[in-house]
Enzyme design. Structure first.
Site, short mmCIF file in Angstrom:
data_model
loop_
_atom_site.label_atom_id
_atom_site.label_comp_id
_atom_site.label_asym_id
_atom_site.label_seq_id
_atom_site.Cartn_x
_atom_site.Cartn_y
_atom_site.Cartn_z
N VAL A 33 0.83 -1.20 -0.12
CA VAL A 33 0.12 0.08 -0.05
C VAL A 33 0.73 1.18 0.14
CG1 VAL A 33 -0.20 -0.12 2.58
CG2 VAL A 33 -2.09 1.22 1.13
N ALA A 34 1.81 1.24 1.04
CA ALA A 34 2.71 2.59 1.06
C ALA A 34 3.48 2.63 -0.40
CB ALA A 34 3.54 2.26 2.30
N GLU A 46 -14.20 -2.23 15.53
CA GLU A 46 -13.24 -2.91 16.04
C GLU A 46 -12.75 -2.58 17.29
OE1 GLU A 46 -10.02 -3.16 12.92
OE2 GLU A 46 -10.95 -4.98 12.20
N ASP A 63 14.34 -6.32 5.78
CA ASP A 63 15.38 -5.62 4.72
C ASP A 63 15.28 -4.21 4.87
OD1 ASP A 63 15.46 -8.57 3.94
OD2 ASP A 63 14.48 -8.14 1.88
N HIS A 81 -0.49 -10.74 17.69
CA HIS A 81 -1.85 -10.92 17.28
C HIS A 81 -2.09 -12.25 18.08
CE1 HIS A 81 -5.81 -11.42 15.49
NE2 HIS A 81 -5.65 -10.39 14.91
N ARG A 124 -6.01 -6.56 22.17
CA ARG A 124 -5.21 -7.56 21.61
C ARG A 124 -4.03 -8.20 22.55
NH1 ARG A 124 -3.97 -5.73 15.29
NH2 ARG A 124 -6.13 -6.38 14.77
N HIS A 168 2.96 -9.77 14.62
CA HIS A 168 1.94 -9.32 13.58
C HIS A 168 2.43 -7.94 13.01
CE1 HIS A 168 -1.70 -8.84 11.79
NE2 HIS A 168 -2.38 -7.88 12.56
N ARG A 209 -0.38 -0.29 18.01
CA ARG A 209 -1.24 0.19 16.70
C ARG A 209 -2.58 -0.07 16.91
NH1 ARG A 209 -2.58 -2.86 11.72
NH2 ARG A 209 -2.33 -4.58 13.19
N LEU A 242 -3.35 0.17 7.18
CA LEU A 242 -3.53 0.58 5.85
C LEU A 242 -3.55 2.16 5.64
CD1 LEU A 242 -5.81 -2.54 5.00
CD2 LEU A 242 -3.30 -2.13 4.38
C1 FAD Z 1 -2.48 -11.17 8.18
C2 FAD Z 1 -2.37 -9.58 8.31
C3 FAD Z 1 -3.39 -8.94 8.51
C4 FAD Z 1 -3.48 -7.60 8.72
N1 FAD Z 1 -4.76 -6.90 8.69
C5 FAD Z 1 -4.64 -5.56 8.69
C6 FAD Z 1 -5.98 -4.87 8.67
O1 FAD Z 1 -7.12 -5.53 8.71
N2 FAD Z 1 -5.87 -3.48 8.60
C7 FAD Z 1 -4.83 -2.78 8.68
O2 FAD Z 1 -4.71 -1.51 8.65
N3 FAD Z 1 -3.45 -3.62 8.80
C8 FAD Z 1 -3.65 -4.84 8.83
N4 FAD Z 1 -2.41 -5.54 8.74
C9 FAD Z 1 -1.08 -4.73 8.53
C10 FAD Z 1 -0.91 -4.02 7.34
O3 FAD Z 1 -1.19 -5.05 6.21
C11 FAD Z 1 0.48 -3.64 6.99
O4 FAD Z 1 1.05 -3.14 8.13
C12 FAD Z 1 0.53 -3.03 5.68
O5 FAD Z 1 -0.13 -3.41 4.47
C13 FAD Z 1 1.96 -2.75 5.36
O6 FAD Z 1 2.24 -2.07 3.89
P1 FAD Z 1 3.47 -1.63 3.27
O7 FAD Z 1 3.31 -1.05 1.93
O8 FAD Z 1 4.12 -0.78 4.36
O9 FAD Z 1 4.46 -3.04 3.30
P2 FAD Z 1 3.92 -4.38 2.68
O10 FAD Z 1 2.53 -4.58 2.18
O11 FAD Z 1 4.19 -5.51 3.32
O12 FAD Z 1 4.77 -4.35 1.21
C14 FAD Z 1 6.20 -4.64 1.29
C15 FAD Z 1 6.95 -4.51 0.03
O13 FAD Z 1 8.31 -4.42 0.23
C16 FAD Z 1 8.80 -5.47 -0.65
N5 FAD Z 1 10.20 -5.57 -0.10
C17 FAD Z 1 10.64 -6.25 0.89
N6 FAD Z 1 11.76 -6.18 0.97
C18 FAD Z 1 12.30 -5.97 -0.12
C19 FAD Z 1 13.69 -6.05 -0.77
N7 FAD Z 1 14.84 -6.48 -0.15
N8 FAD Z 1 13.88 -5.63 -2.03
C20 FAD Z 1 12.75 -5.21 -2.99
N9 FAD Z 1 11.43 -5.27 -2.36
C21 FAD Z 1 11.45 -5.66 -1.19
C22 FAD Z 1 8.08 -6.42 -0.68
O14 FAD Z 1 8.06 -7.43 -1.82
C23 FAD Z 1 6.64 -5.83 -0.58
O15 FAD Z 1 6.40 -5.38 -2.33
C24 FAD Z 1 -2.44 -6.94 8.72
C25 FAD Z 1 -1.05 -7.47 8.30
C26 FAD Z 1 -1.24 -8.89 8.13
C27 FAD Z 1 0.21 -9.72 8.09
#
Ligand code: FAD
Length: 542
Positions: free
Chosen positions: A33-34, A132, A231, A252, A298, A357, A392, A398
């Site tokens: 997402v980020a 929630e 990483d 969690h 939690r 989590h 959190r 998200l």
């Molecule tokens: C099972 C589960 C349920 C969840 N439920 C919720 C929810 O209901 N609501 C909520 O708000 N949050 C929830 N969360 C937390 C939330 O999903 C995450 O905090 C959020 O999606 C993180 O987004 P991000 O873009 O930071 O990282 P991510 O979505 O994890 O993306 C990370 C990216 O970085 C890339 N990457 C990593 N290392 C490297 C590298 N060395 N080289 C190149 N690319 C790399 C990966 O391939 C990936 O594309 C949940 C998490 C989990 C695991």
């Protein structure tokens, strides 16, 4: 500022001038997402490359089930969401950041609706808002019941693919951020990457946004996908960025605890629908632990499960949904998951266990997503913005990814005034001349699984100074003969990253002699005002 063992500047030896060179304006490391939201914002100002180490479907984002929290209900208020976030953060949030994220949330969500995000609505088309734990109002948006993250990922990825000027590199592993030298203030100019087909490449960028997600895989039990190996935190640390609040890992309480089930998360909404937690003798053990019983926060539930398991000498604890009418129809993803293991929530008890989590701490950023290193921004789970404090609030991450992704993408162009006409700086010559270690072969799988077990046992839900001291020394020891090796594929690099970040986490948890938010020290069970501050970790004087 605190430091751990002297981390090598780069994971591998290389000469930049001998590698293929790729140029862009903004490099985004991470496709959740980020990262995707950042890429969309940065593309308004120049060319963008966004990369993921696997495909773009396996992210924490895609696995998110619960939803996105934001104020859409006229009965709800921004102030209420702000207060709920501050309470969850246990007096450790940065209130100005909380306000910024909560205020910008509705706009970012409306934008997602405009880009085609399909969320659950009533028959009249009104968005259904769930509630929630920790939220005083109905403000959680869901998609497909428990498939919200997959929908967020789909919408953003489609949008990114349709946007001119964004190149998407899958299976492209970022090893390290590149800086011209190792002195303080040396700017990040992109990253060195590895692709199974194209090998090592230098990607030069005017700005780099780190959005590489979380660290759950450091722990034996985790809800995170296999990519979450910290990483981003490790490469930022090696490049001189500061890490903050590294003791705070949220656990969690309910993941499916069956061999082969990869610790799949069972959403809180099921306890919200009335599910019970039962001990081995099939009694509800949360009654008497907290007035809200199974619906306690939690961390209370996770801690109670760990204590119950210790009391009964191991064995199992269960989630009991048998009395909830239509449970399988209400939670389709949950029913599907159980079916794979020949279980049915309407008739069977479900064995559960807590798991690591969400990484609350991360690369320290300001309100513009900037780190202390010029040219480097960070957003999403890898960042520590101050939104979450010591814990959190459910469904705020998200939201944070959407809000801070957009901020980071905008801010990336600030450094060069967003001017497409300015020539890009040429590459500088970077030489990493690490000599191979003479300490012989290593069973890397064993190092990784030992680290994950040690982190779970000693830096897990219940911590003590003695255990933390012991594990910090153990990780230092493993680090001595693992971090001096040179590997040629991601498994080795990830394991080195995990060791480095594990060392920081263990030391941060040891330093924090109090219990606050998701950090529980059995030897310091109270919150202590002198620790109501961020602890910051970096490489020290270079
Ligand atoms: C099972 C589960 C349920 C969840 N439920 C919720 C929810 O209901 N609501 C909520 O708000 N949050 C929830 N969360 C937390 C939330 O999903 C995450 O905090 C959020 O999606 C993180 O987004 P991000 O873009 O930071 O990282 P991510 O979505 O994890 O993306 C990370 C990216 O970085 C890339 N990457 C990593 N290392 C490297 C590298 N060395 N080289 C190149 N690319 C790399 C990966 O391939 C990936 O594309 C949940 C998490 C989990 C695991």
């Amino acid at each position: 500022m605190h430091s751990v063992f002297d981390a090598r500047r780069f994971l591998i030896p290389f000469r930049s001038s001998l590698l293929p060179q790729i140029f862009t304006d903004t490099l985004v490391i991470g496709g959740g997402v980020a990262g995707l939201r950042a890429a969309l914002a940065a593309a308004q100002h120049g060319e963008v490359i966004v990369l993921a180490k696997g495909d773009f479907k396996h992210t924490n984002t895609a696995w998110a089930q619960g939803g996105v929290a934001t104020v859409l209900d006229p009965q709800d208020t921004i102030e209420s969401h702000v207060q709920d976030t501050l309470v969850a953060g246990a007096d450790a949030c940065d209130e100005s950041i909380v306000r910024l994220v909560v205020e910008q949330g509705p706009r970012r969500i409306e934008e997602m609706f405009g880009w085609g995000m399909r969320v659950d609505r009533d028959q009249g088309g009104k968005v259904l808002l769930g509630r929630e734990g920790g939220h005083a109002a109905h403000r959680i948006i869901h998609a497909g019941g428990d498939a919200t993250g997959a929908e967020v990922q789909r919408v953003l990825l489609e949008r990114v693919k349709q946007t001119a000027g964004i190149r998407v590199f899958a299976n492209c592993f970022a090893l390290d951020l590149i800086t011209p030298n190792d002195s303080e203030g040396s700017p990040v100019m992109g990253a060195i990457t590895h692709h199974p087909k194209f090998g090592l490449q230098m990607i030069w960028a005017r700005s780099t946004i780190l959005a590489a997600g979380g660290s759950g895989v450091l722990f034996r039990e985790t809800t995170n996908p296999p990519q979450a190996t910290a990483d981003g935190l490790a490469m930022a640390y090696r490049a001189g960025a500061l890490l903050a609040d590294m003791a705070y890992m949220q656990f969690h309480p309910t993941t499916l605890y069956l061999a082969g089930a990869s610790r799949s998360l069972i959403t809180e909404a099921i306890r919200g629908a009335g599910a019970y937690l039962l001990d081995e003798a099939k009694n509800r053990f949360m009654i008497g632990v907290h007035p809200m019983a199974e619906l306690a926060p939690r961390d209370i539930v996770s801690q109670a499960i760990v204590r119950q398991l210790a009391r009964q000498g191991g064995g199992k604890v269960y989630l009991d949904c048998r009395h909830i009418e239509g449970i399988n129809e209400r939670f389709l993803g949950f029913a599907e998951l159980l079916k794979k293991f020949d279980l049915n929530a309407q008739t069977d008890l479900i064995p559960i266990h807590p798991a690591a989590h969400y990484m609350v701490g991360g690369v320290k950023t300001d309100a513009s997503a900037r780190t202390n290193v010029p040219g480097l921004l960070a957003a999403g789970e890898v960042a520590s913005t101050g939104l979450h404090g010591a814990n959190r609030l459910a469904s705020n991450s998200l939201l944070e990814g959407l809000v801070f992704g957009a901020i980071a993408g905008e801010a990336a162009a600030d450094g060069w005034n967003g001017s497409r006409s300015l020539p890009r700086p040429g590459p500088v010559s970077i030489v990493s001349d690490i000599r191979p270690s003479d300490r012989g072969e290593l069973d890397l799988t064993d190092v990784r699984s030992s680290l994950r077990s040690a982190m779970w046992k000693n830096v897990g839900i219940e911590r003590t100074g003695a255990k933390l001291q012991g594990v910090a020394e153990m990780i230092d020891f493993w680090g001595r003969y693992t971090l001096d090796k040179i590997f040629d594929e991601p498994f080795g690099w990830e394991t080195q990253n995990m060791l480095l970040v594990g060392a920081v986490m263990a030391r941060a948890a040891l330093w924090r002699e109090e219990s606050r938010g998701c950090h529980l020290r059995l030897d310091f069970p109270q919150r202590r005002p002198e620790f109501a501050k961020q602890d910051v970790w970096g490489k020290g004087k270079r």
